[in-house]
Scaffold this active site. Structure first.
Site, PDB file in Angstrom:
ATOM      1  N   LYS A   9       0.858  -1.186   0.000  1.00  0.00           N
ATOM      2  CA  LYS A   9       0.000   0.000   0.000  1.00  0.00           C
ATOM      3  C   LYS A   9       0.896   1.239   0.000  1.00  0.00           C
ATOM      4  O   LYS A   9       1.833   1.339   0.800  1.00  0.00           O
ATOM      5  CB  LYS A   9      -0.882  -0.031   1.247  1.00  0.00           C
ATOM      6  CG  LYS A   9      -1.948   1.040   1.304  1.00  0.00           C
ATOM      7  CD  LYS A   9      -2.787   0.851   2.566  1.00  0.00           C
ATOM      8  CE  LYS A   9      -3.851   1.922   2.689  1.00  0.00           C
ATOM      9  NZ  LYS A   9      -4.623   1.787   3.942  1.00  0.00           N
ATOM     10  N   HIS A  64      -0.136   4.424   0.426  1.00  0.00           N
ATOM     11  CA  HIS A  64      -0.699   5.567   1.142  1.00  0.00           C
ATOM     12  C   HIS A  64      -1.108   5.112   2.540  1.00  0.00           C
ATOM     13  O   HIS A  64      -1.014   3.931   2.867  1.00  0.00           O
ATOM     14  CB  HIS A  64      -1.908   6.130   0.388  1.00  0.00           C
ATOM     15  CG  HIS A  64      -3.021   5.141   0.219  1.00  0.00           C
ATOM     16  ND1 HIS A  64      -3.001   4.167  -0.765  1.00  0.00           N
ATOM     17  CD2 HIS A  64      -4.183   4.951   0.899  1.00  0.00           C
ATOM     18  CE1 HIS A  64      -4.103   3.439  -0.682  1.00  0.00           C
ATOM     19  NE2 HIS A  64      -4.833   3.896   0.321  1.00  0.00           N
TER      20      HIS A  64
END
Length: 222
Positions: free
Chosen positions: A102, A104
């Site tokens: 991921k 963010h």
């Protein structure tokens, strides 16, 4: 066969998770039985499954500090087992991985508690060891120690293709490669014991014969 193992086999059969017939495995073999932990798909059955995992881990005497669940099947399993252990008086952290990092928010591939100490990998079965290999890499990269693998069913069959069968099962190869135990709630011998006891119908007799023939052909060395 211990009472816990026998009870688990019966539970898996009753839930339709352990089925008999003709099934093509990942190795391309025609197996007379199939175990699909993804069919423990309601709260009651998943909760009971987690209790079997937790009790098996505690009875094994294996030391551990936390749990890790490889994506995807290991994610609900590791959370449920952590809950069951807490109810049994052993509250430990858990984590799992994403398939893709991921970029963010908190980022990264690990969700949950930081990986540290002795980590037990929680999965359903070991077919080729791919999931375990990936999990061991993630755990070691985090500075933690892979301490054991906890699975529901050990098929006890030789790994590899039919024209190049290993003498060992995928479970045995994981144990030899990483020098750590693989703890299973049940195994193929337990399944054969269950079928032997359940031979009240002609159908069950045939299942027992088919599973034994499969064990004779593909069974790993003890």
């Amino acid at each position: 066969m211990s009472a816990l193992r026998e009870e688990f086999i019966r539970f898996a059969v009753d839930c339709g998770v352990l089925r008999f017939g003709e099934f093509v495995t990942k190795a391309g073999r025609t197996s007379p039985y199939f175990f699909n932990a993804g069919l423990f798909n309601d709260g009651q059955s998943l909760g009971k499954l987690a209790d079997y995992y937790a009790e098996t881990l505690l009875q094994s005497g294996t030391g551990f500090d936390m749990l890790f669940g490889p994506a995807y099947k290991g994610i609900p399993l590791v959370a449920a087992v952590a809950i069951s252990l807490a109810r049994k008086g052993r509250n430990v952290p858990f984590a799992y991985n994403r398939k893709e990092a991921k970029d963010h928010g908190e980022g990264g591939v690990i969700v949950g508690a930081p990986l540290k100490g002795r980590v037990v990998i929680v999965d359903d079965v070991i077919s080729a060891g791919t999931s375990v290999n990936g999990s061991v890499g993630i755990i070691r990269k985090s500075g933690a120690t892979p301490g054991a693998v906890l699975i529901a069913l050990d098929r006890m069959e030789r790994s590899g293709k039919d024209d190049a069968l290993s003498a060992f099962s995928a479970v045995q190869e994981v144990q030899r490669t990483y020098d750590m135990p693989v703890i299973s709630i049940s195994n193929l011998d337990d399944l054969l014991g269950y079928l032997e006891k359940a031979r009240a119908s002609e159908e069950m007799v045939q299942y027992g014969k088919a599973v034994k023939a499969y064990r004779d052909k593909y069974g790993a060395i003890n």
